[in-house]
Structures are given as C-alpha cells and as structure tokens.
Design a protein around this motif. Structure first.
Motif, PDB file in Angstrom:
ATOM      1  N   GLU A   1      26.712   6.147  -6.469  1.00 25.58           N
ATOM      2  CA  GLU A   1      27.849   5.494  -7.111  1.00 25.58           C
ATOM      3  C   GLU A   1      27.560   5.449  -8.593  1.00 25.58           C
ATOM      4  OE1 GLU A   1      30.179   4.176  -4.647  1.00 25.58           O
ATOM      5  OE2 GLU A   1      31.339   4.150  -6.475  1.00 25.58           O
TER       6      GLU A   1
ATOM      7  N   ILE B   1      25.525   3.052 -15.820  1.00 26.47           N
ATOM      8  CA  ILE B   1      25.462   2.255 -14.592  1.00 26.47           C
ATOM      9  C   ILE B   1      25.555   3.218 -13.429  1.00 26.47           C
ATOM     10  CG2 ILE B   1      26.538   0.415 -13.299  1.00 26.47           C
ATOM     11  CD1 ILE B   1      25.855  -0.702 -15.817  1.00 26.47           C
ATOM     12  N   TRP B   2      24.487   3.315 -12.647  1.00 27.85           N
ATOM     13  CA  TRP B   2      24.540   4.183 -11.476  1.00 27.85           C
ATOM     14  C   TRP B   2      23.648   3.603 -10.407  1.00 27.85           C
ATOM     15  CZ3 TRP B   2      19.950   6.459  -9.958  1.00 27.85           C
ATOM     16  CH2 TRP B   2      18.921   6.453 -10.908  1.00 27.85           C
ATOM     17  N   PHE B   3      23.935   3.990  -9.186  1.00 29.83           N
ATOM     18  CA  PHE B   3      23.172   3.464  -8.060  1.00 29.83           C
ATOM     19  C   PHE B   3      23.014   4.560  -7.025  1.00 29.83           C
ATOM     20  CE2 PHE B   3      21.661   0.980  -4.711  1.00 29.83           C
ATOM     21  CZ  PHE B   3      22.426   1.237  -3.594  1.00 29.83           C
TER      22      PHE B   3
ATOM     23  N   HIS C   1      18.021   4.785  -2.405  1.00 31.86           N
ATOM     24  CA  HIS C   1      16.827   5.558  -2.048  1.00 31.86           C
ATOM     25  C   HIS C   1      16.199   5.107  -0.737  1.00 31.86           C
ATOM     26  CE1 HIS C   1      14.491   2.350  -4.014  1.00 31.86           C
ATOM     27  NE2 HIS C   1      15.394   2.422  -4.927  1.00 31.86           N
TER      28      HIS C   1
ATOM     29  N   VAL D   1      16.450  -0.479  -8.822  1.00 37.18           N
ATOM     30  CA  VAL D   1      16.674  -1.125  -7.535  1.00 37.18           C
ATOM     31  C   VAL D   1      15.401  -0.992  -6.704  1.00 37.18           C
ATOM     32  CG1 VAL D   1      18.046  -1.097  -5.449  1.00 37.18           C
ATOM     33  CG2 VAL D   1      19.110  -0.583  -7.620  1.00 37.18           C
TER      34      VAL D   1
ATOM     35  N   ALA E   1      24.038  -7.332 -18.071  1.00 41.09           N
ATOM     36  CA  ALA E   1      25.310  -6.713 -17.673  1.00 41.09           C
ATOM     37  C   ALA E   1      25.069  -5.566 -16.708  1.00 41.09           C
ATOM     38  CB  ALA E   1      26.042  -6.227 -18.916  1.00 41.09           C
ATOM     39  N   ALA E   2      24.146  -4.677 -17.100  1.00 39.84           N
ATOM     40  CA  ALA E   2      23.869  -3.526 -16.230  1.00 39.84           C
ATOM     41  C   ALA E   2      23.339  -3.985 -14.892  1.00 39.84           C
ATOM     42  CB  ALA E   2      22.870  -2.598 -16.904  1.00 39.84           C
TER      43      ALA E   2
ATOM     44  N   GLN F   1      26.126  -5.248 -12.694  1.00 37.66           N
ATOM     45  CA  GLN F   1      27.022  -4.182 -12.253  1.00 37.66           C
ATOM     46  C   GLN F   1      26.360  -3.298 -11.203  1.00 37.66           C
ATOM     47  OE1 GLN F   1      27.915  -2.873 -16.229  1.00 37.66           O
ATOM     48  NE2 GLN F   1      30.076  -3.194 -15.849  1.00 37.66           N
ATOM     49  N   ILE F   2      25.079  -3.013 -11.415  1.00 39.49           N
ATOM     50  CA  ILE F   2      24.404  -2.173 -10.427  1.00 39.49           C
ATOM     51  C   ILE F   2      24.228  -2.929  -9.121  1.00 39.49           C
ATOM     52  CG2 ILE F   2      22.249  -0.965  -9.938  1.00 39.49           C
ATOM     53  CD1 ILE F   2      22.194  -0.043 -12.726  1.00 39.49           C
TER      54      ILE F   2
ATOM     55  N   LEU G   1      27.353  -2.454  -7.273  1.00 39.42           N
ATOM     56  CA  LEU G   1      27.446  -1.141  -6.642  1.00 39.42           C
ATOM     57  C   LEU G   1      26.609  -1.089  -5.380  1.00 39.42           C
ATOM     58  CD1 LEU G   1      27.216   1.374  -9.603  1.00 39.42           C
ATOM     59  CD2 LEU G   1      29.229   0.712  -8.341  1.00 39.42           C
ATOM     60  N   ALA G   2      25.424  -1.690  -5.461  1.00 39.18           N
ATOM     61  CA  ALA G   2      24.549  -1.683  -4.292  1.00 39.18           C
ATOM     62  C   ALA G   2      25.200  -2.434  -3.143  1.00 39.18           C
ATOM     63  CB  ALA G   2      23.202  -2.307  -4.645  1.00 39.18           C
TER      64      ALA G   2
ATOM     65  N   LYS H   1      28.317  -2.702  -2.640  1.00 40.88           N
ATOM     66  CA  LYS H   1      29.454  -1.922  -2.151  1.00 40.88           C
ATOM     67  C   LYS H   1      29.016  -1.008  -1.023  1.00 40.88           C
ATOM     68  CE  LYS H   1      32.279   0.961  -4.713  1.00 40.88           C
ATOM     69  NZ  LYS H   1      33.100   1.282  -5.879  1.00 40.88           N
ATOM     70  N   HIS H   2      27.759  -0.572  -1.079  1.00 39.84           N
ATOM     71  CA  HIS H   2      27.256   0.358  -0.082  1.00 39.84           C
ATOM     72  C   HIS H   2      26.500  -0.327   1.033  1.00 39.84           C
ATOM     73  CE1 HIS H   2      28.293   4.254  -1.728  1.00 39.84           C
ATOM     74  NE2 HIS H   2      28.159   3.706  -2.913  1.00 39.84           N
TER      75      HIS H   2
ATOM     76  N   LYS I   1      35.580  -8.715 -12.920  1.00 35.34           N
ATOM     77  CA  LYS I   1      35.458  -7.577 -12.003  1.00 35.34           C
ATOM     78  C   LYS I   1      34.817  -8.013 -10.693  1.00 35.34           C
ATOM     79  CE  LYS I   1      33.071  -3.869 -13.158  1.00 35.34           C
ATOM     80  NZ  LYS I   1      32.609  -2.575 -13.635  1.00 35.34           N
TER      81      LYS I   1
END
Lengths: 245, 389
Positions: free
Chosen positions: A66, A74-76, A79, B61, B88-89, B92-93, B96-97, B99-100, B131
């Motif tokens: 993502e 910002i990425w995920f 792993h 992560v 902030a990052a 947001q991350i 995202l985590a 979300k999955h 958000k």
C-alpha cells in the motif's frame, strides 16, 4: 530472514537476469486482480536461483502493498506475510530462494530504493524487475535493476544507492515452452492457415526487429542532441559504448 | 471485550535516552507496550497487535498485526534509539497496516507514544486526524517525556479531530516516581472503551493497589471473574436502556441490587432474555433463587427441581443452573422484575405441570420475593401470555 550462505560466498555482481514465463503470467494475473483500472501498482517477491552472476527467476508471488498517492514516502509492505508465504514456498521447492522483487511500475519510483533496502534483509543482492503489464513499445516487458553505492564527484555528499540496469531476457525450460505453446494456441488467431503462418512469422519477426532497432537509434540520437545542448551531463561510458558499435 | 486490531507506534528517537522516567524513557515505554499487548490479547483472544517504530532511519514496521504475543515481545527486543520521531508518517503507515488486517471485523485502533517534541503544525495533525476518523480508526495518545510548549495543544487538537463517540483518548504522563506503565493501567488506554481490561489490569496492578472488581481474584478463578465482568457489563447496558424509559417505571433498582450480590455465579449461567427465552430464564432464575435462600429452603429447592424434571424446559433449566459455565451473557433485569412480582409468580407456577401453588415450598419461595409495582406486572404479563405454553 533467509540468508543463503552459498550465495554469500560467491557474491558476484549480477550480469544477467532470466525471467521465466510463469513469472510473467502470475504478475499479470496479480495486476488484473488487484489494480487493473487504477493507477496503483502491485509488488511481489521473486523466487529463483542465482548462479555465477546469472539470476534465474522461476517463481513469484504478490504481497500486500500500500502506498499513499499524495505522499510518496508513506508506504507499507506486509513482510510478515512475505515470511510466512516464503516458508510455504520453500516446502514446495527447496531450491528456490528469494532473489528480489517485482513491481508493475511502469517506471521506477522514489520509494523503490527503500523497498529495495528492505529486501536486502532477505537476500544479499536483490534484483528489482519492473514488468510493464501494458506494453506499448516493442521489446520484452521486463527491465531489471540492482542497486549499487554511488559516490558523488564531490565527496561531501553522503553516498547514495542508485539503481543500475542489467540486461534481462525471457527464457524457459523445455517443459515451460511446451506449456506456453499450448496456451498460445488458444490466444493466436486460428484463421490464418499454416502455410502462411510460417513465412508470416518470419516476416513479422523481422519487421518488429527492425522497428525496435529504429526506435533505439532514435533514442540514441535524442540523447546526443541533449548532450550537445548541455541539457544532460556528459557520460563517458555511454559515449564509449556508442563509439564501439 | 472489543474485537480490535491495534497498531502501537513507538518513539525511539534520541529524546528517549532521558532518564526522567526510571530507568529510562525508552525502557518505561517498552514496559508499557508489553503490558498493553498483554492486556489486549488477554481481553479477547482474537485481538491482534502490531508495532512500528517512528524514529531511527525512518518509520519501520516491526510486526504487522498478529495475535502471537511472543512474536510481538521478541521484536521489541534489541531496538535502538536515534533520529527524530516522524509522527505524521508513523500514524499514516499504521493506518495502512490496519487496512490490511486479516480479520476485517476488528475495530481499528492506533496507540501513539509521543515522547519527543512534535515538529508538525496543528493543521497537518488535524488533517491526519480527519482521515483517521473517516476510516473509523480510533487513536490513543500517550503524551510523556518532552514537555514542549505547544505539544499538549497539538495533541489535543489531533485527538479532537479523530475522536468519534469518545473512542479515542489522550493521557498526559508527567515525569516522576510512578512508572509509565502503572499510570497507564488506570487510564482508558488500558481499559479500552470502558470494559475489558478489568481482570487483567487487576492482575497487573497487583504490584501496587489490588483493585478487584467483584472480590474475586481473576487468577484463582478466571471463569468466574469473566462471568462476573460480563454480567456487570450487560447489566450496565441494560440499566442505561432502562433508564431511558424510566419515566413510568420505578423501583427497579431495589430488586436488582438485592439479586445481584446474592447469586453472582448463577447469574452468569442464565440465558439472554429474548421474549422467546423468557420462559426458560424465568424458570431458571426461580430455581436459582430457591437454591440461594440460605439453609432452610435447600430441601425445598431440591423438591421443586425433582418435580420439574418431567418438563423438558425445566430439565434444561436444571442443567444450566447446575453447571458453572460462563459462556452465556446474563441480563436479569427483566427477569428479576418479573420474578419480583408475587402474584404474577404464583400465576405462572400454577400453570406449570407438577408444581402445586399450595405447596409450602412454593409459598416460601414466593414469600421471599419482594413485591413489585403494578406497572411491572402489567408490562410483563403482556409479554408472558405470548410464549406461555
């Protein structure tokens, strides 16, 4: 965290990347399932073997990935998923190790370097293969890269990692070739009669080859024009290669 | 016991080397994190927790949400401090985590440990908060460590923009003698949305204050503690619902308060009072009450129960009250209201085969139940005839 000792011993720089058709098929399937009409890209892991500078990519699988469109940092990437998936694949074929990762690009992006760094944990010299799922230009849809440390001219800046292109080709074992032929039979147009197909193939083959050559020549000309206009820095290696040919 | 997926954002920046929390901020933070992980996984076995670090070379992560406590604690080990925190990052991350996450039914929650000064503007934080709110992610903020001028304001603003139905909280922990984890235990961060952490928190707090909710040690009898907690929560929910329509009705609380201290464990074995099941629950409760009346009526209880065995439903009620199972939730408010009404009870019992209302045992039972108001009787009688056999 699967670091293979044999690979560590022979840590030759990568010279060639061979991609098998199964990999292409699974990547395209992955893209169609997940991000077909969106501008997102899919990312996955490449499995295979590496021998004397040649990386043989035989299998692949996708991982949940993502990234934020607005903020590219910002990425995920999950792993944990990759680790459990890899342990399962290892049971199927113990010879396949992680050799790198793929992205459907279609171009390189900034965070690719960070993702590449993540894969350094799993394999000493990972390879990034960009697959173009909707190829518009001729030629093979794969582009392979690996990263090297680049020391800038002025030694004040910290050395960065830079992607270096490496030639790639599509090859297959005999069994895979048979399977591909079977698949193509359904895809190809069967109205063309067999007599015509033989010569037809040869002619079209030559035609596409010439088109490809023409495109590359134009590219070289464009590059030289830019260098003359001093829009691009002079790169001695490229000129050397050009003069050689 | 909310089903939740949690991402914990740890601050491992240079500011964490400070020793104003013993032994060091980072260590105190690590202890708090392990306690939170333990509490979450204990409160609901399907809860998942993941961890990410915000400082260092960048947001990393460590684990994606998993219910394996060992894995979580293992990756906490060997963390290094350095760099600056990227709030902030990190948030947001974490989003995202989440979300999955594998189980989409889980609620999403992010817990942020903010120990270093925040270099983001309020606006940026508020945008992020909005958000999160849009994606229905709850946020808990632990404000400790560096005490910069605008920091509490910024964090409050962030909380305000995320907060949805009071599911998000902020805790300011000043430096001092108390360990970070002890302070956190008593806060909503641990106890989730007002439920859940009671048992575990009590266990964890056994170092200092022993704070058992029901006088039952969760260590000795976890099932009982669980049953009590669940019944308390259900009771609370029911009371709130009853309080809303409490205009006509009165004198509910007396009956319930009397019943509750009496038969704690039996409450846990009762079924949910659907109108359909009210019959069963009624009978079970009657039997349970008859068992509880101390001393003299124990034989009465037995006699009643043996009379009731020919009836299938009563047999089931027998079984339920005998077992000490804690699976079912209890909601005895309706039941207790009904049972409190003497005349009503006698009419019910007379309709049951094998129970003679003139039986001295039954009379004793009825005598033990205090009277209720007329309105109670009316309301419940309306419901009763529906599913009375």
């Amino acid at each position: 965290m699967d670091v293979i000792k044999t690979q560590q011993i022979s840590l030759r720089p990568i010279e060639k990347v061979i991609v098998h058709p199964l990999v292409l098929l699974s990547i395209v399937d992955n893209y169609n399932r997940v991000a077909k009409d969106t501008r997102k890209r899919v990312i996955g892991v490449l499995l295979g073997t590496s021998f004397k500078g040649t990386v043989d990519v035989t299998n692949s699988y996708a991982v949940p990935f993502e990234e934020d469109e607005k903020d590219p940092s910002i990425w995920f990437l999950d792993h944990n998923y990759h680790e459990s998936m890899f342990s399962m694949f290892k049971r199927i074929n113990a010879k396949e190790h992680v050799v790198g990762w793929y992205s459907t690009g279609p171009k390189l992006r900034e965070i690719d370097l960070d993702i590449h760094r993540l894969f350094h944990n799993y394999v000493p010299n990972p390879v990034l293969v960009i697959i173009d799922v909707q190829p518009k230009e001729l030629g093979i849809p794969t582009k392979a890269y690996y990263d090297v440390e680049e020391v800038k001219e002025n030694a004040t800046q910290k050395s960065q990692k830079v992607f270096v292109h490496v030639p790639s080709e599509i090859a297959a074992h005999e069994v895979e070739e048979i399977a591909v032929k079977h698949l193509l039979r359904d895809v190809k147009d069967t109205t063309i009669s067999t007599l015509a197909t033989e010569s037809f193939l040869q002619v079209t083959g030559k035609l596409t080859a010439l088109k490809g050559l023409d495109a590359r020549l134009r590219e070289i000309r464009g590059y030289l024009d830019l260098v003359i206009d001093e829009k691009l820095p002079l790169n001695h290696e490229i000129l050397y290669h050009l003069q050689l040919n | 016991m909310v089903l939740e997926a949690t991402m914990i954002c740890i601050d491992n920046s240079e500011w964490m080397r400070n020793g104003d929390y013993s032994p060091s901020r980072f260590q105190a933070q690590a202890d708090a994190v392990s306690l939170i992980c333990g509490a979450k996984t204990q409160s609901n076995p399907e809860n998942t927790v993941g961890i990410l670090t915000m400082a260092g070379k960048g947001v990393r992560v460590l684990t994606t949400p998993t219910s394996d406590l060992g894995k979580i604690l293992a990756c906490m080990h060997g963390l290094e401090m350095g760099g600056e925190m990227n709030l902030a990052a990190g948030i947001q991350i974490a989003q995202l985590a989440l979300k999955h996450r594998q189980n989409k039914l889980q609620h999403q929650r992010i817990i942020v440990f903010a120990g270093s000064p925040i270099k983001y503007e309020k606006k940026v934080l508020e945008m992020i908060g909005k958000k999160l709110k849009k994606n229905s992610v709850a946020l808990d903020i632990v404000d400790f460590g560096e005490d910069e001028d605008g920091k509490p304001d910024k964090l409050e603003a962030l909380l305000a923009s995320v907060n949805n139905n009071d599911s998000s909280h902020i805790v300011h922990v000043p430096p001092g003698q108390n360990a970070l984890s002890d302070v956190l235990i008593s806060t909503p961060v641990f106890t989730g949305d007002g439920e859940g952490g009671g048992g575990f928190a009590a266990h964890a707090a056994s170092v200092g204050v022993t704070n058992f909710d029901f006088g039952v040690d969760p260590n000795i009898d976890p099932e009982l503690a669980l049953a009590l907690r669940v019944s308390m929560e259900e009771e609370r929910a029911r009371q709130e619902a009853a309080a809303k329509k409490a205009a006509e009705e009165s004198s509910n609380p007396e009956k319930e308060e009397e019943v509750q201290p009496q038969s704690d464990s039996q409450h846990a074995t009762e079924q949910v009072t659907d109108p359909m099941d009210e019959d069963d629950a009624l009978l079970k409760h009657a039997l349970a009450l008859s068992m509880n009346i101390p001393g003299s009526d124990s034989s009465a209880g037995d006699a009643e129960m043996s009379e009731a065995t020919n009836d299938q439903e009563l047999a089931m009620a027998l079984q339920m009250s005998m077992q000490d199972s804690s699976k079912d939730q209890s909601s005895e408010s309706d039941v207790s209201k009904v049972l409190g009404d003497q005349s009503f009870m006698s009419s019910i019992l007379s309709s049951l085969p094998g129970v003679d209302p003139n039986d001295p045992n039954v009379k004793d039972l009825l005598a033990s139940l205090p009277g209720q108001s007329e309105s109670q009787e009316k309301k419940n009688e309306d419901e009763q005839p529906k599913d009375d056999k």
